[in-house]
Write a protein that holds these residues in place. Structure first.
Motif, mmCIF file in Angstrom:
data_model
loop_
_atom_site.group_PDB
_atom_site.id
_atom_site.type_symbol
_atom_site.label_atom_id
_atom_site.label_comp_id
_atom_site.label_asym_id
_atom_site.label_seq_id
_atom_site.Cartn_x
_atom_site.Cartn_y
_atom_site.Cartn_z
ATOM 1 N N PHE A 123 0.734 -1.202 0.152
ATOM 2 C CA PHE A 123 -0.087 0.051 0.104
ATOM 3 C C PHE A 123 0.735 1.256 -0.021
ATOM 4 N N CYS A 124 1.865 1.234 -0.458
ATOM 5 C CA CYS A 124 2.878 2.449 -0.869
ATOM 6 C C CYS A 124 3.742 2.301 -1.929
ATOM 7 N N ILE A 125 3.593 3.096 -3.095
ATOM 8 C CA ILE A 125 4.187 3.115 -4.244
ATOM 9 C C ILE A 125 5.356 4.067 -4.067
ATOM 10 N N LEU A 126 5.719 4.742 -2.949
ATOM 11 C CA LEU A 126 7.050 5.440 -2.802
ATOM 12 C C LEU A 126 6.811 6.595 -3.751
ATOM 13 N N CYS A 127 5.651 7.093 -4.108
ATOM 14 C CA CYS A 127 5.722 8.012 -5.067
ATOM 15 C C CYS A 127 6.183 9.568 -4.225
ATOM 16 N N GLY A 128 6.341 9.382 -2.929
ATOM 17 C CA GLY A 128 6.997 10.621 -2.162
ATOM 18 C C GLY A 128 6.028 11.709 -2.159
ATOM 19 N N LEU A 129 4.796 11.766 -2.611
ATOM 20 C CA LEU A 129 3.909 12.822 -2.649
ATOM 21 C C LEU A 129 3.875 13.503 -1.114
ATOM 22 N N CYS A 130 3.824 12.549 -0.181
ATOM 23 C CA CYS A 130 3.486 12.757 1.280
ATOM 24 C C CYS A 130 4.810 13.465 1.854
ATOM 25 N N VAL A 131 5.923 13.234 1.646
ATOM 26 C CA VAL A 131 7.304 13.249 1.905
ATOM 27 C C VAL A 131 7.633 14.750 1.485
ATOM 28 N N GLN A 153 11.197 3.207 2.789
ATOM 29 C CA GLN A 153 9.809 3.044 3.257
ATOM 30 C C GLN A 153 9.696 4.482 3.540
ATOM 31 N N VAL A 154 8.284 4.693 3.939
ATOM 32 C CA VAL A 154 8.055 6.074 4.287
ATOM 33 C C VAL A 154 7.934 6.020 5.806
ATOM 34 N N VAL A 155 8.323 7.013 6.444
ATOM 35 C CA VAL A 155 7.997 6.756 8.184
ATOM 36 C C VAL A 155 7.752 8.397 8.432
ATOM 37 N N LEU A 175 -3.326 13.502 -0.499
ATOM 38 C CA LEU A 175 -2.435 13.299 -1.759
ATOM 39 C C LEU A 175 -2.118 11.848 -1.872
ATOM 40 N N CYS A 176 -2.291 11.004 -0.947
ATOM 41 C CA CYS A 176 -1.757 9.819 -1.154
ATOM 42 C C CYS A 176 -2.390 8.850 -1.911
ATOM 43 N N PRO A 177 -2.077 8.549 -3.280
ATOM 44 C CA PRO A 177 -2.644 7.728 -4.189
ATOM 45 C C PRO A 177 -3.244 6.306 -3.966
ATOM 46 N N GLY A 179 -4.186 5.839 -0.536
ATOM 47 C CA GLY A 179 -4.930 5.776 0.726
ATOM 48 C C GLY A 179 -4.473 5.296 1.850
ATOM 49 N N ILE A 180 -3.184 4.723 1.812
ATOM 50 C CA ILE A 180 -2.928 4.297 3.127
ATOM 51 C C ILE A 180 -2.423 5.220 4.162
ATOM 52 N N LEU A 181 -1.991 6.404 3.813
ATOM 53 C CA LEU A 181 -1.472 7.560 4.909
ATOM 54 C C LEU A 181 -2.311 7.675 5.979
ATOM 55 N N PRO A 182 -3.718 8.048 5.871
ATOM 56 C CA PRO A 182 -4.613 8.261 6.706
ATOM 57 C C PRO A 182 -4.642 7.176 7.711
ATOM 58 N N THR A 198 4.754 3.584 10.227
ATOM 59 C CA THR A 198 5.471 3.004 9.204
ATOM 60 C C THR A 198 4.522 2.780 7.959
ATOM 61 N N VAL A 199 5.085 3.220 6.780
ATOM 62 C CA VAL A 199 4.265 3.087 5.704
ATOM 63 C C VAL A 199 5.131 1.944 4.899
ATOM 64 N N PHE A 200 4.711 0.581 4.736
ATOM 65 C CA PHE A 200 5.549 -0.183 3.844
ATOM 66 C C PHE A 200 5.519 0.088 2.314
HETATM 67 S S1 SF4 Z 1 2.186 6.891 1.750
HETATM 68 FE FE1 SF4 Z 1 1.199 7.261 0.037
HETATM 69 S S2 SF4 Z 1 1.903 9.459 -0.585
HETATM 70 FE FE2 SF4 Z 1 3.338 8.548 1.105
HETATM 71 S S3 SF4 Z 1 4.692 7.622 -0.683
HETATM 72 FE FE3 SF4 Z 1 3.607 6.099 -0.135
HETATM 73 S S4 SF4 Z 1 1.857 6.028 -1.673
HETATM 74 FE FE4 SF4 Z 1 2.947 8.086 -1.753
#
Ligand code: SF4
Ligand code: FES
Length: 218
Positions: A123-131, A153-155, A175-177, A179-182, A198-200
């Motif tokens: 559930f994270c594509i590492l798009c980096g939008l959140c970061v 990974q995103v933390v 922004l999260c494409p 939907g995992i972030l919330p 942690t968002v894997f």
């Molecule tokens: S948590 Fe969502 S917005 Fe952040 S990098 Fe992953 S997919 Fe993208």
């Protein structure tokens, strides 16, 4: 400001010399799908969904339109058969890891299969939008990447997030494409400081995979 002339999907276009192909296309009313782009952020070029086919002289190649600058005389195809095939492969890969949100919406548009690749839900594509939003727009740096390669990974950084996130009210969430972030944030807020949210990340997705999978698409 100097202008350059190019052709996108058969349409003659005049664009600012500083524009990307994505901006030029959108200004001309031509839509290109994106997953890691946001107009408020610096171009990133990670998801490759915005790929287009360009021809200059006799050379044709595939480029990411969100980072590729306009050029005089360029001929651009945003929906050629090759581009559609590439987008379908990208979406099928992403469906295996992150089959919700914008990924799901686009998969319906492109009619892609959910079971083409073995499932490995992250559930994270590492798009980096959140970061990037947290850093470039909010200047808070409450989120970041850790690890490298398949470990990336995103933390949320609890010390910073504890101070910054309540005032921001989760502007990064929408922004999260995937939907995992919330979800991850909500799970973690009550005990912020004890639990590091942690968002894997997606594990199938890196530049080598993209090149291997799309190399033979003609
Ligand atoms: S948590 Fe969502 S917005 Fe952040 S990098 Fe992953 S997919 Fe993208
Ligand atoms: S939108 Fe261009 S690479 Fe993601």
């Amino acid at each position: 400001m100097k202008k350059v002339s190019l052709t996108i999907d058969g349409k003659e276009i005049s664009a600012s010399e500083h524009a990307t192909l994505l901006q030029a296309a959108r200004d001309a009313g031509i839509q290109i799908p994106t997953l890691c782009h946001d107009d408020r952020l610096a171009p990133y070029g990670s998801c490759r969904l915005c790929s287009v086919e360009i021809t200059s002289g006799k050379k044709a190649k595939i480029v990411a339109s969100c980072v590729y600058p306009v050029e005089n005389g360029l001929v651009v195809e945003t929906m050629s058969p090759r581009i559609v095939k590439i987008r379908r492969v990208i979406l099928e890969l992403l469906q295996a890891s992150s089959p919700k949100g914008r990924v799901e919406e686009l998969s319906k548009v492109y009619g892609t299969s959910t079971d083409k690749f073995e499932k490995e839900l992250t559930f994270c594509i590492l798009c980096g939008l959140c970061v990037r939003y947290c850093s470039e727009v909010k200047k808070a740096h409450a989120l970041g990447f850790i690890g490298r390669g398949i470990e990336k990974q995103v933390v949320f950084f609890p010390e910073i997030a504890l101070k910054s996130c309540p005032g921001c009210e989760g502007e990064c969430f929408s922004l999260c494409p995937t939907g995992i972030l919330p979800n991850k944030f909500a799970q973690s807020v009550p005990s912020f400081g004890k639990v590091q949210p942690t968002v894997f990340p997606v594990r199938l997705w890196d530049e080598d995979n993209f090149l291997n999978l799309t190399r033979n698409i003609t």
